[in-house]
Design a protein around this motif. Sequence first.
Motif, PDB file in Angstrom:
ATOM      1  N   LYS A  23     -75.306  53.806   6.080  1.00 14.80           N
ATOM      2  CA  LYS A  23     -74.792  54.083   4.740  1.00 14.80           C
ATOM      3  C   LYS A  23     -74.938  52.866   3.836  1.00 14.80           C
ATOM      4  O   LYS A  23     -75.308  52.970   2.661  1.00 14.80           O
ATOM      5  CB  LYS A  23     -73.326  54.503   4.830  1.00 14.80           C
ATOM      6  CG  LYS A  23     -72.762  55.041   3.540  1.00 14.80           C
ATOM      7  CD  LYS A  23     -71.355  55.569   3.751  1.00 14.80           C
ATOM      8  CE  LYS A  23     -70.805  56.167   2.460  1.00 14.80           C
ATOM      9  NZ  LYS A  23     -69.435  56.700   2.657  1.00 14.80           N
ATOM     10  N   GLY A  27     -77.300  52.634   0.555  1.00 15.10           N
ATOM     11  CA  GLY A  27     -76.770  52.245  -0.752  1.00 15.10           C
ATOM     12  C   GLY A  27     -77.514  51.056  -1.334  1.00 15.10           C
ATOM     13  O   GLY A  27     -77.831  51.030  -2.535  1.00 15.10           O
ATOM     14  N   GLN A  93     -72.101  54.449  -9.118  1.00 10.08           N
ATOM     15  CA  GLN A  93     -72.037  55.697  -8.357  1.00 10.08           C
ATOM     16  C   GLN A  93     -72.589  55.503  -6.945  1.00 10.08           C
ATOM     17  O   GLN A  93     -72.089  56.088  -5.981  1.00 10.08           O
ATOM     18  CB  GLN A  93     -72.822  56.783  -9.097  1.00 10.08           C
ATOM     19  CG  GLN A  93     -72.622  58.185  -8.528  1.00 10.08           C
ATOM     20  CD  GLN A  93     -73.283  59.247  -9.381  1.00 10.08           C
ATOM     21  OE1 GLN A  93     -73.956  58.924 -10.361  1.00 10.08           O
ATOM     22  NE2 GLN A  93     -73.089  60.501  -9.027  1.00 10.08           N
ATOM     23  N   ALA A  94     -73.628  54.667  -6.826  1.00  6.34           N
ATOM     24  CA  ALA A  94     -74.172  54.383  -5.502  1.00  6.34           C
ATOM     25  C   ALA A  94     -73.179  53.610  -4.642  1.00  6.34           C
ATOM     26  O   ALA A  94     -73.219  53.684  -3.408  1.00  6.34           O
ATOM     27  CB  ALA A  94     -75.473  53.593  -5.637  1.00  6.34           C
ATOM     28  N   THR A  96     -70.155  54.335  -4.470  1.00  9.40           N
ATOM     29  CA  THR A  96     -69.090  55.326  -4.236  1.00  9.40           C
ATOM     30  C   THR A  96     -67.891  55.099  -5.152  1.00  9.40           C
ATOM     31  O   THR A  96     -66.748  55.311  -4.755  1.00  9.40           O
ATOM     32  CB  THR A  96     -68.644  55.303  -2.761  1.00  9.40           C
ATOM     33  OG1 THR A  96     -68.020  54.058  -2.476  1.00  9.40           O
ATOM     34  CG2 THR A  96     -69.809  55.544  -1.822  1.00  9.40           C
ATOM     35  N   ILE A  97     -68.157  54.631  -6.363  1.00  8.93           N
ATOM     36  CA  ILE A  97     -67.104  54.467  -7.364  1.00  8.93           C
ATOM     37  C   ILE A  97     -67.122  55.694  -8.270  1.00  8.93           C
ATOM     38  O   ILE A  97     -68.189  56.121  -8.730  1.00  8.93           O
ATOM     39  CB  ILE A  97     -67.309  53.181  -8.185  1.00  8.93           C
ATOM     40  CG1 ILE A  97     -67.212  51.956  -7.269  1.00  8.93           C
ATOM     41  CG2 ILE A  97     -66.287  53.077  -9.310  1.00  8.93           C
ATOM     42  CD1 ILE A  97     -67.494  50.640  -7.976  1.00  8.93           C
ATOM     43  N   ASN A  98     -65.968  56.237  -8.539  1.00 10.13           N
ATOM     44  CA  ASN A  98     -65.858  57.439  -9.369  1.00 10.13           C
ATOM     45  C   ASN A  98     -66.145  57.079 -10.822  1.00 10.13           C
ATOM     46  O   ASN A  98     -65.285  56.539 -11.536  1.00 10.13           O
ATOM     47  CB  ASN A  98     -64.460  58.050  -9.233  1.00 10.13           C
ATOM     48  CG  ASN A  98     -64.391  59.435  -9.859  1.00 10.13           C
ATOM     49  OD1 ASN A  98     -65.288  59.850 -10.593  1.00 10.13           O
ATOM     50  ND2 ASN A  98     -63.339  60.161  -9.538  1.00 10.13           N
TER      51      ASN A  98
END
Length: 297
Positions: A23, A27, A93-94, A96-98
């Motif tokens: 992961k 990323g 976004q990559a 995993t931040i909203n």
Amino acid sequence: MNGLDSLILEIKEHLFNEALWWKIGEGALRILLIIIITRFIIKSGKILIHKLFTVRTRSAIRITERREATLMKLLENVLTYVTSFIALMMILQALTINVGALLAGAGIVGLAVGFGAQNLVKDIITGFFIIFEDQFSVGDYVRIDQFEGTVEEIGLRTTKIKNWTGELHILPNGSIVQVTNFSLNNSVAFVDVSLTYDADFTKAEEVLQELFLTLPEKYSDMVKPPEILGIQTMAGADVAIRVTSETLPMRHFYIARILRKEIKFCLEQNGFDVPFPRMVTYSREPEINSGKMNMGG
């Protein structure tokens, strides 16, 4: 000791977790691709903008070169800002931040900060009207307040002016109130030619007129042949004739130097003397000596 062993074991499990590293690698690769694609888009966009304005220069319908340079620089800045902002959102976004929640929060914070950002809004609005009204463009020589120089860049928020000694002045657009633009109209160079009182002024004007007719062919910055306005001043040792010449914008300093050189050589070749202060002295020694001779007799 058992608690420590379990903690070490848990850390090892996380470090050697294949899914976790996969992961992270995915990323990192995605972020690297975003950066590469962003740089490619910005570089390709700038090349496309340059080609677009190059094509416009060859067409029958076109805007002035001044506005072309200004709009080209502005479009490059807008392209860089927009593309960089989109890339930043994709990188977040990559990670995993909203992004949606972040933008919503930024909107609330922006509403609170907006009341204190009036100067920023003023700078942007003023910059828009500077470009829209063509008050000045990139490459123009202007004076804004106490700053004077060539316009290097016009942005939506700031204007950059470079003076002849190399300093770069960055001015907020909102602070620009009065502008003097020296590049819109032709300039005028003037030179005062000094002659002696006993010079033949009619001949001097004829000689200079013949010279002036040949100068526009030699110097493209001259719009038309120079003109003799007449006698400007009458000083103690010389009489000054004023000569003017219409030039391209901001080329009057150069043409004035050229005129002085050409006029000097022309007058020297035609036998005109350069005026200079003259001093006449009288000696009274003979009178004193003759007085002594009379007393002795």
